[in-house]
Design a protein around this motif. Structure first.
Motif, short mmCIF file in Angstrom:
data_model
loop_
_atom_site.label_atom_id
_atom_site.label_comp_id
_atom_site.label_asym_id
_atom_site.label_seq_id
_atom_site.Cartn_x
_atom_site.Cartn_y
_atom_site.Cartn_z
N LEU A 105 40.50 -11.71 -23.40
CA LEU A 105 41.42 -11.80 -24.39
C LEU A 105 41.14 -11.97 -25.87
CD1 LEU A 105 44.90 -11.72 -24.25
CD2 LEU A 105 44.56 -14.36 -24.56
N THR A 106 40.15 -12.78 -25.83
CA THR A 106 39.59 -13.00 -27.14
C THR A 106 38.42 -12.23 -27.59
OG1 THR A 106 38.15 -14.74 -26.44
CG2 THR A 106 40.31 -15.49 -27.09
N ASP A 107 38.02 -11.17 -26.82
CA ASP A 107 37.01 -10.26 -27.07
C ASP A 107 35.74 -11.04 -27.07
OD1 ASP A 107 35.72 -7.72 -27.27
OD2 ASP A 107 36.15 -7.80 -29.53
N GLY A 108 35.60 -12.22 -26.42
CA GLY A 108 34.13 -12.75 -26.34
C GLY A 108 34.17 -13.89 -27.36
N THR A 109 35.19 -14.17 -28.26
CA THR A 109 35.07 -15.11 -29.20
C THR A 109 34.94 -16.59 -28.44
OG1 THR A 109 36.38 -13.69 -30.76
CG2 THR A 109 36.25 -16.33 -31.09
N LEU A 110 35.75 -16.77 -27.54
CA LEU A 110 35.47 -17.71 -26.68
C LEU A 110 34.89 -17.20 -25.49
CD1 LEU A 110 36.44 -20.81 -25.32
CD2 LEU A 110 37.72 -18.91 -23.59
N ASP A 111 33.51 -17.77 -25.30
CA ASP A 111 32.83 -17.08 -24.07
C ASP A 111 32.35 -17.99 -23.21
OD1 ASP A 111 31.01 -15.65 -22.47
OD2 ASP A 111 30.60 -14.38 -24.20
N ILE A 112 32.60 -18.05 -21.86
CA ILE A 112 32.21 -18.96 -21.03
C ILE A 112 30.92 -19.09 -20.57
CG2 ILE A 112 34.62 -19.50 -20.13
CD1 ILE A 112 33.46 -17.98 -17.48
N THR A 113 30.09 -18.12 -21.24
CA THR A 113 28.60 -17.84 -20.88
C THR A 113 27.66 -18.28 -21.87
OG1 THR A 113 28.56 -15.70 -21.74
CG2 THR A 113 29.03 -15.85 -19.26
N LEU A 114 28.10 -19.29 -22.59
CA LEU A 114 27.28 -19.72 -23.80
C LEU A 114 26.15 -20.90 -23.25
CD1 LEU A 114 29.92 -20.52 -26.75
CD2 LEU A 114 28.07 -18.89 -26.90
N GLY A 115 26.26 -21.07 -22.04
CA GLY A 115 25.36 -22.09 -21.60
C GLY A 115 23.65 -22.03 -21.84
N TYR A 116 23.39 -20.76 -22.04
CA TYR A 116 21.87 -20.25 -22.38
C TYR A 116 21.77 -21.00 -23.81
CZ TYR A 116 17.77 -17.68 -23.48
OH TYR A 116 16.44 -17.53 -23.80
N LEU A 117 22.73 -21.00 -24.81
CA LEU A 117 22.68 -21.52 -26.06
C LEU A 117 22.95 -22.84 -26.09
CD1 LEU A 117 24.41 -18.92 -28.61
CD2 LEU A 117 21.99 -19.54 -28.58
N THR A 118 23.87 -23.54 -25.58
CA THR A 118 24.31 -24.92 -25.79
C THR A 118 23.08 -25.74 -24.91
OG1 THR A 118 25.83 -24.63 -23.66
CG2 THR A 118 26.93 -24.44 -25.86
N GLU A 119 22.68 -25.20 -23.93
CA GLU A 119 21.79 -26.07 -23.31
C GLU A 119 20.27 -26.31 -24.27
OE1 GLU A 119 19.92 -24.10 -19.89
OE2 GLU A 119 21.74 -24.46 -18.95
N LYS A 120 20.18 -25.16 -25.11
CA LYS A 120 18.98 -25.45 -26.15
C LYS A 120 19.43 -26.03 -27.29
CE LYS A 120 14.71 -23.83 -27.37
NZ LYS A 120 13.76 -24.31 -26.66
N TRP A 121 20.77 -25.97 -27.89
CA TRP A 121 21.04 -26.52 -29.07
C TRP A 121 21.23 -28.18 -28.56
CZ3 TRP A 121 21.65 -25.57 -34.24
CH2 TRP A 121 21.72 -24.14 -34.63
N ALA A 122 21.86 -28.40 -27.63
CA ALA A 122 22.27 -29.76 -27.02
C ALA A 122 22.85 -30.61 -28.25
CB ALA A 122 20.80 -30.50 -26.51
N ILE A 123 23.67 -30.04 -29.02
CA ILE A 123 24.24 -30.88 -30.18
C ILE A 123 24.98 -31.90 -29.60
CG2 ILE A 123 26.12 -30.70 -31.65
CD1 ILE A 123 25.18 -27.41 -32.07
N GLY A 124 24.74 -33.05 -30.38
CA GLY A 124 25.41 -34.46 -30.11
C GLY A 124 24.72 -35.09 -29.02
N THR A 125 23.40 -34.94 -28.68
CA THR A 125 22.67 -35.49 -27.72
C THR A 125 21.33 -35.77 -28.48
OG1 THR A 125 21.43 -33.77 -26.52
CG2 THR A 125 23.61 -33.93 -25.86
N GLU A 126 20.49 -36.61 -27.73
CA GLU A 126 19.18 -37.04 -28.29
C GLU A 126 18.04 -35.76 -28.22
OE1 GLU A 126 18.43 -40.12 -25.82
OE2 GLU A 126 19.44 -41.73 -26.97
N ARG A 127 18.69 -34.74 -27.47
CA ARG A 127 17.81 -33.37 -27.07
C ARG A 127 17.86 -32.45 -28.17
NH1 ARG A 127 18.98 -30.64 -23.15
NH2 ARG A 127 20.91 -31.58 -22.61
N PHE A 128 18.76 -32.74 -29.12
CA PHE A 128 19.09 -31.78 -30.27
C PHE A 128 17.99 -31.07 -30.85
CE2 PHE A 128 19.69 -31.29 -34.59
CZ PHE A 128 20.61 -30.10 -34.76
#
Lengths: 331, 124
Positions: A105-128
């Motif tokens: 519906l949002t043409d990928g603006t919300l994308d539930i497959t961001l895991g590959y990115l979010t794992e690497k960024w780890a924002i808000g954690t000690e692994r950031f």
């Protein structure tokens, strides 16, 4: 004398209003956040039992949809679904299908497959850490949500790329809040306030005379920027202040734009959605945050029953046409 | 209804109104100030009337994974020290109204000021 006693009783009842409503409140620690549940009704026992039911619902959703728990059903799916049809539970399948619906519906603006990115960024954690361009480039080559293939008949999920990782953080809390709302209505509890780590569900009205009044956090300080009056609605805000990490004086907030691979830089610092369905409000608040004020407003105007209050970095407010003066109060 | 019965009814209603008014005045008068409630793992441990605090004091709460040192002053409360890794609770600073709680997720501590605002919840 007997007559006088009954007259006294009648008068006392008249003056006291005979209010039988009671409330039960409970704090739960789930989804790496705090859930505060307040239920109202005439039977304290029923409310206590409903709280127990909410614990079971939220625990089970957390156990299956958490990307941080290596033993969760989602983690097992992420590590095994490349080129392989994996059968999943009804709950996880429903969350994934809902996420895919809003991704499309949002043409990928919300994308539930961001895991590959979010794992690497780890924002808000000690692994950031800030990923290098090569890593982000690899993500941008992926087909995103289009690489997630589902089979309704067999309830299976398959990834067509080995780098696809689902991250349901943008929907799990809203989905859980929605399921709890449905459960309360099934029990006949028609007045409640659910606060799932800032995702609010206002069930029923606060009283006959007044609606619930839900604050929108000021994105620049610890105050309240505005208040929304509502009933039978979910109010969900995505803000750049929720979770972030700082490196060399640069602040990286946790809402990533899948099209750039970096934290969203649309100029929006707070996007609030008011909708009947909490999962919808959760997904759309992220999408509007990433899209920006103008495009975000257009998206929400096209969706029945949803409204938005969008705040940019200069604290300018953009609201959809259904947000009237009696709904939104700027404080 | 006889005149006597009407007179008795009026007297009874008047007496009930006086009693109710007295109860209301007593309850309002005893409210004092905002109430800070301290929860550990969802269970209420302390309920502190911040308006009645004359001398600052500190108390320690042991939670699931560690401890939080809480400081209480007149009208406000904060977590001064904690052994959690993120220190979100300490960084929240003082709270004095019901808008935002202090939360320590690792230690499952929550400090919330109750009945202090007309806002029912905060979307954030």
């Amino acid at each position: 004398m007997k007559k006088a006693f009954f007259l006294f009783l009648a008068a006392a009842m008249l003056l006291c209003g005979c209010d039988k409503e009671c409330s039960v409140s409970e704090t739960l620690f789930v989804f790496d956040t705090v859930l505060t549940v307040t239920l109202y009704g005439e039977s304290g026992t029923q409310l206590e039992e409903a709280i127990d039911g909410i614990k079971i619902i939220t625990d089970s959703i957390n156990k299956c949809a958490s990307a941080h728990n290596p033993d969760s059903e989602l983690s097992r799916l992420n590590s095994s679904a490349y080129n392989c049809d994996i059968a999943v539970s009804e709950t996880l399948y429903e969350i994934i299908k809902t996420g895919l619906y809003y991704s499309e519906l949002t043409d990928g603006t919300l994308d539930i497959t961001l895991g590959y990115l979010t794992e690497k960024w780890a924002i808000g954690t000690e692994r950031f850490s800030v990923p290098d361009e090569e890593y982000i480039g690899k993500y941008k080559e992926l087909d995103g949500y289009r690489a997630v293939l589902t089979d309704d008949e067999n309830r299976t999920v398959r990834f067509s790329d080995d780098k696809i990782r689902l991250d349901l953080g943008g929907i799990a809390k809203g989905f859980a809040a929605e399921k709890c709302d449905e459960y309360l209505r099934y029990l006949g509890i028609d007045k409640a306030l659910l606060d799932f780590g800032g995702n609010i569900v206002a069930v029923g009205r606060k009283s006959e005379d007044s609606q619930w009044k839900i604050g929108i956090k000021n994105p620049l300080d610890n105050g309240i920027f505005a208040a929304v009056s509502c009933e039978n609605k979910s109010v969900v805000t995505s803000g750049n202040y929720e979770r972030y990490s700082t490196l060399d004086g640069v602040r990286y907030h946790h809402i990533l734009d899948g099209k750039t691979g970096y934290p969203s830089d649309s100029g929006v610092i707070s996007a609030t959605i008011i909708a009947e369905n909490s999962a919808e409000a959760d997904c759309l608040s992220t999408a509007v945050f990433v899209l920006g004020a103008e495009k975000g407003k257009s998206l929400i105007e096209s969706i029945d029953g949803a409204e938005a209050v969008i705040i940019d970095e200069n604290l300018n407010v953009t609201a959809t046409s259904g947000i009237t003066d009696d709904i939104l109060e700027i404080l | 209804m006889s005149k006597r019965a009407i007179a008795v009814s009026a007297a009874v209603i008047a007496a009930a109104a006086v009693i109710l008014a007295a109860i209301c005045i007593f309850m309002l008068g005893s409210r004092g100030g905002d109430c800070a409630c301290i929860y550990s793992d969802g269970k209420k441990l302390y309920s502190i009337n911040l308006g009645a605090v004359t001398e600052p004091y500190e108390l320690t709460v042991s939670g699931k994974n560690g401890t939080n040192l809480i400081r209480v002053e007149s009208g406000r409360i904060c977590v001064r020290e904690a052994d959690c890794p993120d220190k979100t609770c300490v960084n929240t600073g003082w709270i004095s109204d019901g808008l935002f709680p202090i939360i320590c997720i690792p230690n499952r501590l929550e400090i919330r000021i109750e009945n202090a605002t007309e806002i029912d919840g905060v979307a954030q």
